[in-house]
Design an enzyme around this catalytic site. Structure first.
Site, PDB file in Angstrom:
ATOM      1  N   PHE A  42       0.462  -1.097   0.049  1.00  0.00           N
ATOM      2  CA  PHE A  42       0.102   0.340   0.037  1.00  0.00           C
ATOM      3  C   PHE A  42       0.791   1.302   0.112  1.00  0.00           C
ATOM      4  O   PHE A  42       1.958   0.867   0.752  1.00  0.00           O
ATOM      5  CB  PHE A  42      -0.851   0.333   1.268  1.00  0.00           C
ATOM      6  CG  PHE A  42      -2.286   1.052   1.289  1.00  0.00           C
ATOM      7  CD1 PHE A  42      -3.395   1.234  -0.007  1.00  0.00           C
ATOM      8  CD2 PHE A  42      -2.068   2.183   1.792  1.00  0.00           C
ATOM      9  CE1 PHE A  42      -3.735   2.140   0.394  1.00  0.00           C
ATOM     10  CE2 PHE A  42      -2.552   3.479   2.064  1.00  0.00           C
ATOM     11  CZ  PHE A  42      -3.441   3.521   0.583  1.00  0.00           C
ATOM     12  N   ASP A  88       9.160   3.284   1.538  1.00  0.00           N
ATOM     13  CA  ASP A  88       8.078   3.698   3.173  1.00  0.00           C
ATOM     14  C   ASP A  88       7.532   3.819   4.076  1.00  0.00           C
ATOM     15  O   ASP A  88       7.245   2.523   4.254  1.00  0.00           O
ATOM     16  CB  ASP A  88       6.817   3.041   1.505  1.00  0.00           C
ATOM     17  CG  ASP A  88       5.816   4.303   2.261  1.00  0.00           C
ATOM     18  OD1 ASP A  88       5.844   4.564   3.187  1.00  0.00           O
ATOM     19  OD2 ASP A  88       4.438   4.206   1.285  1.00  0.00           O
ATOM     20  N   LYS A 121       2.029  11.031   7.937  1.00  0.00           N
ATOM     21  CA  LYS A 121       1.326  10.519   8.879  1.00  0.00           C
ATOM     22  C   LYS A 121       2.026  11.472  10.805  1.00  0.00           C
ATOM     23  O   LYS A 121       1.640  12.406  10.926  1.00  0.00           O
ATOM     24  CB  LYS A 121       1.104   8.913   9.870  1.00  0.00           C
ATOM     25  CG  LYS A 121       0.440   8.369   8.442  1.00  0.00           C
ATOM     26  CD  LYS A 121      -0.023   7.124   8.488  1.00  0.00           C
ATOM     27  CE  LYS A 121      -0.144   6.054   6.840  1.00  0.00           C
ATOM     28  NZ  LYS A 121      -1.745   6.596   6.637  1.00  0.00           N
TER      29      LYS A 121
HETATM   30  N1  PLP Z   1       2.528   4.447   2.164  1.00  0.00           N
HETATM   31  C1  PLP Z   1       1.440   3.865   3.686  1.00  0.00           C
HETATM   32  C2  PLP Z   1       2.751   2.966   3.475  1.00  0.00           C
HETATM   33  C3  PLP Z   1       0.478   4.049   3.977  1.00  0.00           C
HETATM   34  O1  PLP Z   1       0.437   3.491   5.213  1.00  0.00           O
HETATM   35  C4  PLP Z   1      -0.131   5.025   3.429  1.00  0.00           C
HETATM   36  C5  PLP Z   1      -1.976   5.179   4.050  1.00  0.00           C
HETATM   37  O2  PLP Z   1      -2.289   4.516   4.793  1.00  0.00           O
HETATM   38  C6  PLP Z   1       0.334   6.055   2.442  1.00  0.00           C
HETATM   39  C7  PLP Z   1       1.532   5.294   1.991  1.00  0.00           C
HETATM   40  C8  PLP Z   1      -0.342   7.315   1.824  1.00  0.00           C
HETATM   41  O3  PLP Z   1      -0.730   8.430   3.223  1.00  0.00           O
HETATM   42  P1  PLP Z   1      -1.746   9.278   2.970  1.00  0.00           P
HETATM   43  O4  PLP Z   1      -3.014   7.913   2.829  1.00  0.00           O
HETATM   44  O5  PLP Z   1      -1.768  10.175   4.219  1.00  0.00           O
HETATM   45  O6  PLP Z   1      -1.733   9.716   0.747  1.00  0.00           O
END
Ligand code: PLP
Length: 447
Positions: free
Chosen positions: A171, A259, A289
């Site tokens: 994700f 990530d 976050k």
């Molecule tokens: N990358 C990871 C690992 C995430 O858990 C998330 C969101 O849950 C994102 C990217 C995307 O972040 P945002 O919702 O702030 O765009």
């Protein structure tokens, strides 16, 4: 809460007097159906403890107000919980004197924030953005730029399409670049053709990755993965997997990109999850976050100088990336993480919570497959003949908000500052919720 908005009449009624049904009806008819929120519940604000939420809930004969434990911390975005006095007091003071200005003029917080980011993340340079998705989109650009200049077996640039390898079930967000990195068919539905140059391998499978490097001889620009797959169901790789991936990247002149949007900022009991595996500094990481204590969306691409130096004026930009409020809460968050030693607390609380959940799971060997996690990012996996969404609804009935991810995993990631009493409540809610969890007989209701 006591603001002018509570008395703002919308649809002829002050907002504070809206019923739960009215809230739900507005969401159902006016909001694009991108989530399937629990019906029958509205959160009013933070509760009497930082890890509690004050909610209004439908009962058989009306509505009642009560408090529940926040077992999700907005998908790890709220390390200090809600209504933290230091965060709220300082943000309030700051907002009272704040100017909103673009990056084309300096302000007094961005420079200090970048210096603290460098100390805290150990990376060289930063490109601040707002959402996690945007940080990942910027990372894709950085990878492509680097690939054109320095990629390929000879380090003189990849001429064709640079390939970015990602993991099955990853994700990375909702932008089109992030979507191209993910192979969940629901996420990609109707959106093809997506950006070219992305291929997936199974997470935690080094051999599959090695095959890709052979297949694409010199055209792989980067491997881009989550150090723990959170959204997929809290999947933790084998101890050596990531360091072997990093070595493979180095040997093939490809970037190693993590990530850390969910795993960073102390969530796993380390400042960043790459430290959990004893890795060398990655080439790029993306963060988001928790970096703003959950007050507003703040994210950043972070990387080594030779990659980040490829960005130039007008080639990239962001109205709110690094604007005064973002820089201020960014600094305030690092200040508080350091002062309260949140990394150690995350490791300590994580050990306790996981142990408590494991004790409960042992009582239900036919329902729970595994409890796994690092620090305060914990997953409870149930067998496929039970439904994760039902389990999360049971948890809510038992006073805890913890959401399923995919169909068979319950993600438990409360504010890091949660007290023992709160963790015990999560464990006893899991006990009661598993006890009443019935096998699926008809259609699955997971979302
Ligand atoms: N990358 C990871 C690992 C995430 O858990 C998330 C969101 O849950 C994102 C990217 C995307 O972040 P945002 O919702 O702030 O765009």
């Amino acid at each position: 809460m006591n603001t002018i908005i509570e008395n703002y009449k919308v649809s002829g009624k002050p907002i504070k007097d809206w019923t739960i049904k009215e809230h739900n009806a507005a969401l159902d008819s006016l909001g694009a159906r991108i989530y399937k929120p629990f019906h029958g519940v509205v959160v009013l604000g933070g509760g009497s403890k930082p890890y509690m939420l004050k909610i209004r809930k439908e009962t058989g004969n009306g509505e009642e107000e009560l408090e529940i434990v926040d077992g999700l911390a907005c998908y790890s975005a709220v390390p200090f919980g809600h209504k933290d006095p230091i965060i709220t007091e300082n943000v309030n003071k700051f907002i009272a004197g704040m100017a909103t200005i673009p990056r084309s003029i300096s302000h007094s917080y961005l420079g200090p924030w970048l210096v603290k980011l460098q100390e805290f993340t150990r990376m060289d340079m930063f490109l601040p953005k707002s959402s996690g998705t945007e940080a990942n989109e910027a990372a894709i650009k950085a990878i492509r730029k680097w690939a054109r200049h320095y990629g390929g077996s000879d380090g003189k640039g990849i001429k064709g399409t640079p390939i970015i390898i990602t993991a099955h079930n990853a994700f990375h967000g909702r932008g089109l670049g992030s979507t191209a990195m993910m192979d969940d068919p629901t996420t990609r539905k109707d959106l093809e053709p997506l950006m070219a140059g992305f291929e997936q391998v199974p997470f935690n499978d080094l051999d599959a990755l090695a095959v890709k490097f052979k297949e694409h001889d010199g055209d792989i620009a980067a491997v881009f993965i989550e150090p723990i797959q959170a959204e997929a169901g809290i999947f933790i790789p084998d101890d050596n997997y990531l360091s072997d991936v990093q070595k493979l990247c180095k040997a093939n002149n490809a970037l190693f990109v993590l990530d850390e949007i969910q795993t960073g900022y102390c969530r796993t009991g380390y400042d960043f999850a790459w430290q959990l595996y004893g890795l060398e500094k990655p080439d790029l990481i993306t963060i988001g976050k928790a970096m703003s204590s959950g007050v507003l969306p703040v994210s950043s691409l972070c990387g080594k100088k030779e990659i980040m130096d490829l960005f130039e004026p007008h080639g990239e930009g962001s109205t709110f990336g690094g604007y005064p409020l973002a820089s201020f809460v960014g600094l305030l968050t690092i200040h508080e993480l350091e002062k309260r030693n949140i990394t150690n607390l995350s490791a300590e609380n994580g050990r306790y919570l996981k142990e408590r959940l494991e004790q409960v799971a042992k009582k239900y060997p036919n329902k729970v497959k595994e409890v796994r996690g690092r620090g305060m990012l914990i997953g409870v996996e149930i067998y496929p003949n039970y439904d994760g969404h039902q389990l999360s609804m049971n948890m809510l009935e038992n006073g805890v908000y913890a959401k399923e991810t995919h169909e068979t995993n319950l993600r438990v990631a409360p504010p890091i500052v949660i007290e023992k009493e709160g963790m015990d409540k999560i464990a006893s809610a899991l006990d009661a919720s598993l006890d009443s969890l019935q096998e699926i007989t008809g259609m699955r209701i997971s979302c």
